[in-house]
Design a protein around this motif. Sequence first.
Motif, PDB file in Angstrom:
ATOM      1  N   SER A 288       0.839  -1.198   0.000  1.00  0.00           N
ATOM      2  CA  SER A 288       0.000   0.000   0.000  1.00  0.00           C
ATOM      3  C   SER A 288       0.874   1.248   0.000  1.00  0.00           C
ATOM      4  CB  SER A 288      -0.920   0.013   1.225  1.00  0.00           C
ATOM      5  OG  SER A 288      -1.605   1.239   1.337  1.00  0.00           O
ATOM      6  N   PRO A 289       1.015   1.945  -1.133  1.00  0.00           N
ATOM      7  CA  PRO A 289       1.840   3.160  -1.167  1.00  0.00           C
ATOM      8  C   PRO A 289       1.359   4.237  -0.204  1.00  0.00           C
ATOM      9  CG  PRO A 289       1.345   2.403  -3.405  1.00  0.00           C
ATOM     10  CD  PRO A 289       0.496   1.599  -2.470  1.00  0.00           C
ATOM     11  N   ALA A 290       0.040   4.347  -0.008  1.00  0.00           N
ATOM     12  CA  ALA A 290      -0.495   5.387   0.884  1.00  0.00           C
ATOM     13  C   ALA A 290      -0.021   5.173   2.322  1.00  0.00           C
ATOM     14  CB  ALA A 290      -2.016   5.388   0.822  1.00  0.00           C
ATOM     15  N   VAL A 291      -0.020   3.927   2.784  1.00  0.00           N
ATOM     16  CA  VAL A 291       0.428   3.634   4.142  1.00  0.00           C
ATOM     17  C   VAL A 291       1.940   3.891   4.264  1.00  0.00           C
ATOM     18  CG1 VAL A 291       0.638   1.833   5.899  1.00  0.00           C
ATOM     19  CG2 VAL A 291      -1.410   1.957   4.477  1.00  0.00           C
TER      20      VAL A 291
ATOM     21  N   THR B 254       6.624  -8.301  -1.757  1.00  0.00           N
ATOM     22  CA  THR B 254       5.671  -7.540  -2.552  1.00  0.00           C
ATOM     23  C   THR B 254       6.409  -6.575  -3.481  1.00  0.00           C
ATOM     24  OG1 THR B 254       5.485  -5.776  -0.905  1.00  0.00           O
ATOM     25  CG2 THR B 254       4.017  -7.678  -0.649  1.00  0.00           C
ATOM     26  N   SER B 255       5.647  -5.945  -4.377  1.00  0.00           N
ATOM     27  CA  SER B 255       6.260  -4.987  -5.303  1.00  0.00           C
ATOM     28  C   SER B 255       6.859  -3.801  -4.551  1.00  0.00           C
ATOM     29  CB  SER B 255       5.207  -4.501  -6.302  1.00  0.00           C
ATOM     30  OG  SER B 255       4.117  -3.874  -5.628  1.00  0.00           O
ATOM     31  N   GLU B 256       6.236  -3.376  -3.453  1.00  0.00           N
ATOM     32  CA  GLU B 256       6.767  -2.261  -2.668  1.00  0.00           C
ATOM     33  C   GLU B 256       8.099  -2.638  -2.014  1.00  0.00           C
ATOM     34  OE1 GLU B 256       5.728   0.954  -1.955  1.00  0.00           O
ATOM     35  OE2 GLU B 256       4.343   0.719  -3.621  1.00  0.00           O
ATOM     36  N   ILE B 257       8.230  -3.893  -1.592  1.00  0.00           N
ATOM     37  CA  ILE B 257       9.490  -4.349  -0.997  1.00  0.00           C
ATOM     38  C   ILE B 257      10.563  -4.485  -2.073  1.00  0.00           C
ATOM     39  CG2 ILE B 257      10.612  -6.304   0.148  1.00  0.00           C
ATOM     40  CD1 ILE B 257       8.017  -6.760   1.683  1.00  0.00           C
ATOM     41  N   ALA B 258      10.211  -5.098  -3.199  1.00  0.00           N
ATOM     42  CA  ALA B 258      11.184  -5.327  -4.270  1.00  0.00           C
ATOM     43  C   ALA B 258      11.754  -4.025  -4.814  1.00  0.00           C
ATOM     44  CB  ALA B 258      10.535  -6.122  -5.398  1.00  0.00           C
TER      45      ALA B 258
END
Length: 522
Positions: free
Chosen positions: A82-85, A145-149
Amino acid sequence: MSETNAPPPPSAGTTAASIPHEGHFAAVVHSWQQWWRTSVTSTVDQAAVIEKRREDCDTSARYLFLTAMSGGIAILGLLLSSPAVVIGAMLLSPLMGPIIGLGFALAIGDYQWLRQSAKSLLYGSAMAVFLCALIVFFSPIQTVTSEIASRTQPNLFDLLVALFSAMAGGYAMIRGREGTIVGVAIATALMPPLAVVGFGLATLNWTVFQGALLLFITNLITIALTAMVMARIYGFRTELSQRQTHLQNLIVVLVFIALAVPLGYSLIQIGKQANGERLVRGELQDLFDTNSRLSQIDIDWRTDPVTIDATVLTPKLEPDAESKGKRALARILGQDVDLKLTQYKVGTGAQAAEAAQLAAAEAKKREAELVKVDELTRELALVAGVSSKDVIVDRENNRALVRAKALPGATLATYQALESRIAAGVPTWQVQILPPPGGALPTIAFVADGDNKGQPTEAGRRALALVGWAAQRSGMAVALRGGTAAERETAAAILADSNVTPKLEPGGPQMTAHWVTNVSAS
């Protein structure tokens, strides 16, 4: 006078013709320096700025609390992708204070301040990493996840973002424009890489750990050194701090070297990969007709051999392109290459090429969906104790269902928790695990006295939620036995929210739930 005022012209009677070229240039430089000292640096209350920056570097309870909360929010946002978080965690993070403090301490040669900033940064970073690792360790979601990668391989753009953000942050802190720090906090994103370091530590994924740590160090070094340069430009000098000993000055030099080594390593790695990608693109393009287009290319430098996945739109298919490309790329990169080359035949017109590019993107999307479905099927089969062929998957409606075997020691709550964990990883799918028949239903506790008398306790509400879930999944009817008539009506109303209509039976003082085969009106 503002910083945008033009420098004063040379004194009257002095002309460009009367001054040699070198002398004229030196006069202009001197004029600018004089203007900067009198109109800019003299307007900065350096003592007040230093005092404020020192406060931001204290290892206070507030600093540690905000760091912990920022780390917790960041890792949850990364796990949920979640980019917002994640942005919320960036805004909350106080790490910018001690990092800017490092730069100012280096600028004025204050060893004591430098040590305090480093200590605050070390304590805060270590606490954030271990808190995030603890959350991940106990989390049912441990996938990359994509945010972690996206935070495991810093590139040149990350370095430039940190550079420009640090310039803006240094200016804001020196000139008292504190509101700008909000944007700087989002841009530099100091906490998410630390959270990913914690993720790598918890999952023992050293590739993720090292990549995220490199990104954090790159940001840290760039911000600290840029802040130091900004402070020097604005006239911060050693006379504002206590006289430094030769030992302290030597330590400052060693800090410079220690900061320069990882930054240099980072720049070398970034440069190698940027140059390598340019070479790969050129080599692949040379394999095809001049009207061909390299639509997409993904390079994973962390694997051995290097993995390259490319898509080419070409009017003429080249059957040997993949083998030729693999040999050529291995030669220019100096290491083994695993090349996957997908070719789409298109016309020479622009519309044909665009249509083919869209088709290629759609094919990629379908391939990714198939991989996700296969992973979901395997996971459901594993937790249910059955084979993959026993999992029912409805791709059109994004539904997956499996009937679980009776597992030793597993209760209805176990199957409900397994379903919730898997469903959290595929939020766009409806996941159902049907528990084996005959599982024991729970006891429902109610508040005995007080304002909430006659209402279920927290444990009682969880028990009712489990009853409703089990009734939905099994398709069997349930009965509520015992308690007062009012308590049975209250419990029935709660179960109605799950579209479950229980049979109500009088009994003892404690309410229990059990399975029935027929339901009659109560």
